[in-house]
Design an enzyme around this catalytic site. Sequence first.
Site, PDB file in Angstrom:
ATOM      1  N   THR A  80       0.809  -1.217   0.000  1.00 44.82           N
ATOM      2  CA  THR A  80       0.000   0.000   0.000  1.00 44.82           C
ATOM      3  C   THR A  80       0.844   1.269   0.000  1.00 44.82           C
ATOM      4  OG1 THR A  80      -1.788  -1.140   1.152  1.00 44.82           O
ATOM      5  CG2 THR A  80      -1.790   1.265   1.264  1.00 44.82           C
ATOM      6  N   ASN A 101       5.652  -1.099   3.386  1.00 46.78           N
ATOM      7  CA  ASN A 101       4.819  -0.549   4.460  1.00 46.78           C
ATOM      8  C   ASN A 101       5.632  -0.378   5.736  1.00 46.78           C
ATOM      9  OD1 ASN A 101       2.545  -0.480   2.853  1.00 46.78           O
ATOM     10  ND2 ASN A 101       1.636  -2.337   3.691  1.00 46.78           N
ATOM     11  N   LYS A 169      -7.063   4.906   4.900  1.00 51.85           N
ATOM     12  CA  LYS A 169      -5.796   4.577   5.561  1.00 51.85           C
ATOM     13  C   LYS A 169      -4.935   5.828   5.642  1.00 51.85           C
ATOM     14  CE  LYS A 169      -5.449  -0.178   3.766  1.00 51.85           C
ATOM     15  NZ  LYS A 169      -4.609  -1.113   2.965  1.00 51.85           N
ATOM     16  N   HIS A 302      -8.024  -8.891   1.626  1.00 54.79           N
ATOM     17  CA  HIS A 302      -7.264  -9.576   2.673  1.00 54.79           C
ATOM     18  C   HIS A 302      -8.162 -10.521   3.476  1.00 54.79           C
ATOM     19  CE1 HIS A 302      -3.329  -7.793   2.362  1.00 54.79           C
ATOM     20  NE2 HIS A 302      -3.827  -6.569   2.347  1.00 54.79           N
ATOM     21  N   ASP A 343      -2.971   1.053  -5.953  1.00 54.54           N
ATOM     22  CA  ASP A 343      -1.623   0.955  -5.393  1.00 54.54           C
ATOM     23  C   ASP A 343      -0.986  -0.398  -5.642  1.00 54.54           C
ATOM     24  OD1 ASP A 343      -3.549  -0.235  -3.798  1.00 54.54           O
ATOM     25  OD2 ASP A 343      -2.603   0.318  -1.912  1.00 54.54           O
ATOM     26  N   HIS A 344      -1.805  -1.416  -5.932  1.00 57.58           N
ATOM     27  CA  HIS A 344      -1.326  -2.771  -6.198  1.00 57.58           C
ATOM     28  C   HIS A 344      -2.542  -3.644  -6.486  1.00 57.58           C
ATOM     29  CE1 HIS A 344      -2.869  -3.972  -2.265  1.00 57.58           C
ATOM     30  NE2 HIS A 344      -2.220  -2.944  -1.738  1.00 57.58           N
ATOM     31  N   HIS A 486      -0.607  -9.589  -0.701  1.00 57.83           N
ATOM     32  CA  HIS A 486       0.075  -9.178  -1.930  1.00 57.83           C
ATOM     33  C   HIS A 486       1.502  -8.795  -1.564  1.00 57.83           C
ATOM     34  CE1 HIS A 486      -0.752  -5.238  -0.199  1.00 57.83           C
ATOM     35  NE2 HIS A 486      -1.973  -5.703   0.022  1.00 57.83           N
TER      36      HIS A 486
END
Length: 551
Positions: A80, A101, A169, A302, A343-344, A486
């Site tokens: 992220t 992260n 977030k 997740h 972001d992914h 991820h």
Amino acid sequence: MRKLVGIVLAAGLASAACAQPAPAPQPRTGVPRLLIAISVDQFSADLFDTYQSQYTGGLARIASGTVFRNGYQAHAATETCPGHSTILTGSSPAHTGIIANNWTDQSVARPNKSIYCAEDERLAPPNPAAADGTAGSYVPSPAHLRVQTLGDILKARSPQSLNVAVAGKDRAAIMMGGHNVDQRWFWDGKTFVTDRTSRVPATITQANAAIASTIAVARPGLTPTPFCAARATPFALSPTFTVGNGNFARAAGDARRFRASPEMDGTTLAIAASLIQELGLGADNAPDILSIGLSATDYVGHSYGPGGQEMCLQMLSLDRDLGDFFRLLDSRQVDYAVVLTADHGSPDIPERLRARGNAQAVRADANLATAAIGKAIGGRFQLSGPVLLGDLGGDVWIDKALPAAARVQVEKAAVAYYRGHPQVEAVFTARQIRALRFPTGSPDRWTIADRVRASFDPQRSGDLYVVLKQYVMPIPNPSTGYAATHGSVWDYDRRVPIIFWRPGMRGSTRQEAISTTSILPTLEAMLGLSGVPKVDGPCLATVPNVACPAH
């Protein structure tokens, strides 16, 4: 979103706009007054492709713009914080300094050496005894971001312009907003908070009260469409943990399930809509920028994996809420342009992949955990201390407390262990990575080493970088809320949509591979900013009404 916007906004514009069709947006030319950058956390290109035929709301609208199906978060550390650090800076993690992260810094005084990407460890956290990178135990900050964001650049050129960020977030709002923001708000697990000392808008006060009331009441499950119901095959990951057929039913007071559900994104968009009105974004001749981090897709992925009924419900809810959001802007005749990306991405849970015929999909061997390998090597050479630090896969650090000769032994032994393990694709030493040239060219053609190099920072990266084989899930034992993850070098984590939309834009679907580092120079050209320092990505001249500068 519809209910919450009506509560949050003092005026009735939002609820009216959501309840009634808004006038069609008028074609726009020239510099947009409001630039909206949306990141949908974990929104892989695979998800976009899978659900595009089902979109009828906001995602359908922007899909009528310029769609790059093969966008890439080109680097290896597909998490992220690194991903968000590329979107509005034009720079890879190797240059933003956001390599993960969390990373290990053995020089910090606190017992836990893990550094959170969006903290300032020099400042005392609210709860120093829990300074381990968990929520509430650090001071949120952009201190580790080494480059400017588009909002930083815009405000330096035009101090009257506003730079606002809101996200589910803190690391999304911080990495997209940058260093110089007028307002920044993010969810901390209980409420929307900020890392700034700016005034608290009425929007935030009203929203937090509305959210608390919402969470306090139990929520029934969503009714799946036939398209979603067809994905409702249950997979028991433990005797007490089943995924695949959930519908987001929530007990009263369950904030964690609120977060991992469509409610989170609807709330974030409602706050963004209200801040546009309260702060007057896009209302004058100085262009403003609003960054929106929509985090629920990541929490859903997740918790349940991206291949079941849960993600289907999330995708259709996100589409509807984005449609409400855009119709509100239309009703207020805001001159806005949108870029949307992620972001992914993420792979699905191995259990579902194997049921669909993917024999490669497995969960990682628990013996690949860095602590376990460090303990084994330490015992072999009679070394005390952790020996190795880091998570399963990715960056691994050798304990600096060890004598130099022992560090050489440890590195050699660790490299041999990883290279001999059947679930490891490759392992690189920091010396090997540092010797590589920074990659250029089409990101779909980058080698594994290129991808690792794009994530490498000599001051922060590990002594080793471990690449797991494709479809090896680095969660040996799934638990409630943590079924999939991820962070790999593989394209299911790297490939994301990149979409530009503005009313009246000529639509096109582009197949060429581009990087998220091209977003910043393209938006700079859209805003007419000149003389901006060169970044890692080129401007995209194929986006209509974008005059890329000659180099």
